[in-house]
Scaffold this motif. Structure first.
Motif, short mmCIF file in Angstrom:
data_model
loop_
_atom_site.label_atom_id
_atom_site.label_comp_id
_atom_site.label_asym_id
_atom_site.label_seq_id
_atom_site.Cartn_x
_atom_site.Cartn_y
_atom_site.Cartn_z
N THR A 76 -47.30 3.67 -36.21
CA THR A 76 -47.48 3.85 -34.65
C THR A 76 -47.93 2.46 -34.26
OG1 THR A 76 -48.16 6.12 -35.11
CG2 THR A 76 -48.33 5.09 -32.92
N GLU A 96 -57.21 -3.51 -36.13
CA GLU A 96 -57.02 -2.66 -37.21
C GLU A 96 -58.35 -2.88 -37.88
OE1 GLU A 96 -55.70 -0.19 -38.93
OE2 GLU A 96 -57.05 -0.57 -40.38
N CYS A 104 -52.94 6.74 -42.97
CA CYS A 104 -51.97 7.38 -43.45
C CYS A 104 -50.71 6.41 -43.91
CB CYS A 104 -51.59 8.37 -42.30
SG CYS A 104 -52.55 9.62 -42.22
N SER A 105 -50.55 5.45 -43.28
CA SER A 105 -49.22 4.71 -43.43
C SER A 105 -49.25 4.27 -44.73
CB SER A 105 -49.13 3.86 -42.26
OG SER A 105 -49.06 4.36 -41.01
N GLY A 109 -46.48 10.84 -48.04
CA GLY A 109 -45.07 11.24 -49.06
C GLY A 109 -43.93 10.20 -48.62
N VAL A 247 -62.81 -1.37 -33.82
CA VAL A 247 -63.60 -1.36 -32.44
C VAL A 247 -64.73 -0.41 -32.76
CG1 VAL A 247 -63.04 -0.33 -30.10
CG2 VAL A 247 -61.38 -1.55 -31.16
N VAL A 414 -43.82 9.72 -40.04
CA VAL A 414 -43.47 8.78 -40.99
C VAL A 414 -42.02 8.29 -39.98
CG1 VAL A 414 -41.78 7.79 -42.95
CG2 VAL A 414 -43.93 9.22 -43.26
C1 LIG Z 1 -51.33 11.98 -47.81
C2 LIG Z 1 -50.50 12.04 -46.76
C3 LIG Z 1 -49.11 12.40 -46.66
C4 LIG Z 1 -48.32 12.22 -45.63
N1 LIG Z 1 -46.82 12.53 -46.07
C5 LIG Z 1 -46.08 12.39 -44.71
C6 LIG Z 1 -44.48 12.49 -44.93
O1 LIG Z 1 -44.23 12.72 -46.12
N2 LIG Z 1 -44.06 12.67 -43.83
C7 LIG Z 1 -44.28 12.24 -42.70
O2 LIG Z 1 -43.32 12.16 -41.71
N3 LIG Z 1 -45.56 11.99 -42.61
C8 LIG Z 1 -46.52 12.12 -43.48
N4 LIG Z 1 -48.02 11.83 -43.20
C9 LIG Z 1 -48.24 11.63 -41.97
C10 LIG Z 1 -47.95 10.08 -41.89
O3 LIG Z 1 -48.28 9.06 -42.72
C11 LIG Z 1 -48.36 9.43 -40.47
O4 LIG Z 1 -48.25 10.51 -39.45
C12 LIG Z 1 -47.80 8.04 -40.02
O5 LIG Z 1 -47.77 7.13 -41.29
C13 LIG Z 1 -48.22 7.32 -38.79
O6 LIG Z 1 -49.47 7.07 -38.86
P1 LIG Z 1 -50.36 6.20 -37.81
O7 LIG Z 1 -49.99 4.97 -37.55
O8 LIG Z 1 -50.20 7.09 -36.47
O9 LIG Z 1 -51.71 6.48 -38.41
P2 LIG Z 1 -52.47 5.61 -39.49
O10 LIG Z 1 -51.40 5.31 -40.46
O11 LIG Z 1 -53.48 6.74 -40.19
O12 LIG Z 1 -53.27 4.50 -38.79
C14 LIG Z 1 -54.32 4.58 -38.09
C15 LIG Z 1 -55.38 3.33 -38.37
O13 LIG Z 1 -56.13 3.20 -37.25
C16 LIG Z 1 -57.05 2.46 -37.77
N5 LIG Z 1 -58.44 2.91 -37.30
C17 LIG Z 1 -59.18 4.03 -36.81
N6 LIG Z 1 -60.16 3.65 -36.25
C18 LIG Z 1 -60.23 2.52 -35.80
C19 LIG Z 1 -61.13 1.60 -34.90
N7 LIG Z 1 -62.17 2.15 -34.16
N8 LIG Z 1 -60.64 0.31 -34.65
C20 LIG Z 1 -59.64 -0.27 -35.27
N9 LIG Z 1 -58.82 0.57 -36.07
C21 LIG Z 1 -59.05 1.86 -36.31
C22 LIG Z 1 -57.32 3.02 -39.32
O14 LIG Z 1 -58.15 2.24 -40.02
C23 LIG Z 1 -55.75 3.28 -39.59
O15 LIG Z 1 -55.45 2.15 -40.42
C24 LIG Z 1 -48.70 11.94 -44.35
C25 LIG Z 1 -49.99 11.61 -44.19
C26 LIG Z 1 -51.00 11.54 -45.42
C27 LIG Z 1 -52.49 11.49 -45.44
#
Ligand SMILES: Cc1cc2nc3c(=O)[nH]c(=O)nc-3n(C[C@H](O)[C@H](O)[C@H](O)COP(=O)(O)OP(=O)(O)OC[C@H]3O[C@@H](n4cnc5c(N)ncnc54)[C@H](O)[C@@H]3O)c2cc1C
Length: 482
Positions: A76, A96, A104-105, A109, A247, A414
């Motif tokens: 995201t 980050e 999660c990224s 899966g 942060v 994803v």
């Molecule tokens: C085991 C598992 C399986 C999954 N399988 C699927 C799937 O098959 N299909 C699907 O569509 N989705 C799946 N998902 C969900 C999917 O991975 C996420 O929705 C997608 O990757 C988007 O993630 P994101 O970028 O929103 O958040 P994230 O990838 O979690 O990134 C958030 C980031 O914010 C950072 N952060 C947090 N607090 C702070 C702070 N205070 N300061 C700076 N940085 C900070 C963290 O370190 C982290 O790296 C799965 C998730 C998990 C855990």
């Protein structure tokens, strides 16, 4: 003269330099304020197979003044930075806490579905009516096609083979038939039902299956390589990505956000929060008790031998999910390993208990009996972000503050996270005014805590949230298995 709004109650957290950078398997966003600083990746198959992370801009080392900060470096956050640069000429600074795609990224899966959040298209119709559901479908479908195109541009082992939704008991077949009818007749998709025999013959010999729904829209990816690719594109266009830069404190003074990191204060005019299930309770009051972080556990086996591939009749890498409420997601990976995951553990402290691993290995044995007892090479877990209706919210929650968020995918981000980045970038750039698409519920209604858990929203009752979740999981398990 200046009005200072002090977030995190009245006191900013004291800045702390990274001291312990080891992976912490017990990290829990309801207990800890940030996910660490410069911590190692979780021991996932994706981390082991992605190669060296591409260069980033290293930790913040001094105070700086910038226009837009994106907090969170997952798919995201990286998509937001990419589209801010590509579509609006804004070079954002991504902060980050740990490493690129550390949350999660690098743990998912990798199942890129034509979805945003968990609600089905029939549930969209029930909640918001047919007209809104059709508009939402156009939006999500456009987002999925954008994701599909990105998976062709980025080296991420993409497998564009659709999605098989497996009825895990006979009583679920009628449900899948209805889902198929809605997708075909109302939304015009090429979705179709397939018998258990056809599934076993042409995809894999899944012994739990009574029938399956196949939808052509579904791309499986290597999620870490994919997010690395997003970061490389964003940096090439002028974005900065500072890792090991959590942060840890946030004050807003005269409309400027002062974000405290271990290496310096980043002062920003605008902030986008993309921290997913890793959002700490104390980061900003705007997000306190707005999301429920829920654990998802995943395993990857050793590569299957030719004999095992024959015995399980795996002929495709098309990804599968099943009809359990706490559903299993699984697929054959390009190097012939099996990945399978589900939800089981509830707190960080609980996540390492063998019972959660057993749930997954038992599922492998039930679905693919020739693989009973197969060696598990990788086991990990991560926190997904769940909203009140299992759908994301991409909004500016308080019009008096220059803060936006893209959160709440319910473990289904994803694919949609890339489109979320595109849309939230548009909003931050002020290009969302008067555009009808932003009237859709995911853009126009607030992020809220899941209804069941609102009962426990007060601080005093917070410990009972996890107890509530425990009983809910037991109830789901009885519905799914008995
Ligand atoms: C085991 C598992 C399986 C999954 N399988 C699927 C799937 O098959 N299909 C699907 O569509 N989705 C799946 N998902 C969900 C999917 O991975 C996420 O929705 C997608 O990757 C988007 O993630 P994101 O970028 O929103 O958040 P994230 O990838 O979690 O990134 C958030 C980031 O914010 C950072 N952060 C947090 N607090 C702070 C702070 N205070 N300061 C700076 N940085 C900070 C963290 O370190 C982290 O790296 C799965 C998730 C998990 C855990």
């Amino acid at each position: 003269m200046s009005t200072a709004q002090h977030f995190q109650g009245q006191t900013a957290l004291p800045p702390s330099r990274p001291t312990d950078t080891r992976y912490d398997p017990q990290y829990d966003p309801l207990v800890m304020p940030t996910p660490g600083a410069g911590r190692d990746y979780a021991p996932t198959y994706w981390v082991a197979s992605a190669g060296e992370p591409p260069p980033d801009d290293g930790p913040v080392l001094r105070d700086m003044d910038v226009d837009v900060v994106v907090i969170g470096g997952g798919s995201t956050g990286m998509s937001t930075a990419l589209y801010l640069a590509q579509d609006h000429g804004i070079g954002a600074v991504v902060l980050e806490a740990n490493q690129t795609a550390w949350g999660c990224s690098s743990r998912s899966g990798g199942q890129g579905q034509n979805a945003s959040g968990r609600l089905t298209r029939s549930q969209w119709i029930e909640r918001w009516g047919l007209d809104t559901a059709k508009k939402l479908d156009t939006e999500i479908r456009t987002g999925f096609e954008n994701f599909r195109a990105l998976t062709q541009e980025i080296d991420c082992n993409a497998f564009d083979g659709g999605h098989l939704y497996v009825a895990h008991r006979a009583s679920k077949v009628a449900y899948l038939q209805e889902q198929t009818r809605v997708r075909r007749d109302i939304f015009g998709y090429g979705t179709r039902m397939m018998s258990a025999e056809e599934l076993r013959e042409n995809y894999c010999d899944e012994r739990d299956a009574h029938a399956a729904m196949w939808e052509p829209e579904g791309v499986g990816v290597h999620p870490l390589k994919f997010t690395f690719g997003l970061m490389q594109k964003a940096r090439a266009l002028g974005a900065k990505v500072h890792t090991a830069s959590p942060v840890q404190g946030w004050q807003t003074i005269n409309g400027v956000h002062h974000l405290q990191t271990p290496g310096g204060v980043v002062r920003a005019k605008r902030v986008v929060v993309c921290t997913g299930g890793y959002t700490g309770q104390r980061m900003t009051p705007i997000l306190k008790n707005k999301l429920l972080p829920i654990l998802s556990n995943s395993v990857v086996t050793r590569p299957l031998t030719d004999a095992e591939l024959n015995a399980t009749n795996f002929k495709s890498q098309t990804f599968l999910t099943d009809t359990r409420t706490l559903r299993f997601y699984y697929r054959l990976l390009p190097d012939n390993r099996l990945q399978l995951g589900s939800r089981s553990a509830i707190s960080g402290a609980d996540a390492e208990r063998p019972v959660h691993l057993k749930l997954l290995t038992d599922a492998i044995a039930r679905k693919f009996p020739p693989l009973a007892g197969i060696q598990i090479d990788y086991s990990w877990w991560g926190w997904v972000d769940v909203s009140h209706d299992m759908m994301p919210r991409l909004t500016r929650p308080d019009p008096t503050q220059t803060v936006w968020h893209a959160l709440g995918y319910g473990g289904n981000g994803v694919s949609f996270s890339t489109w979320a980045g595109k849309r939230i970038a548009q909003r931050v750039a002020g290009k969302d005014q008067g555009q009808a698409v932003f009237q859709l519920p995911i853009y126009s209604s607030p992020l809220e805590y899941p209804n069941f858990f609102k009962l426990f929203r007060s601080e005093a009752l917070a410990p009972f949230r996890r107890l509530g979740q425990h009983f809910l999981y037991k109830w789901y398990w009885m519905q799914d298995e008995l």
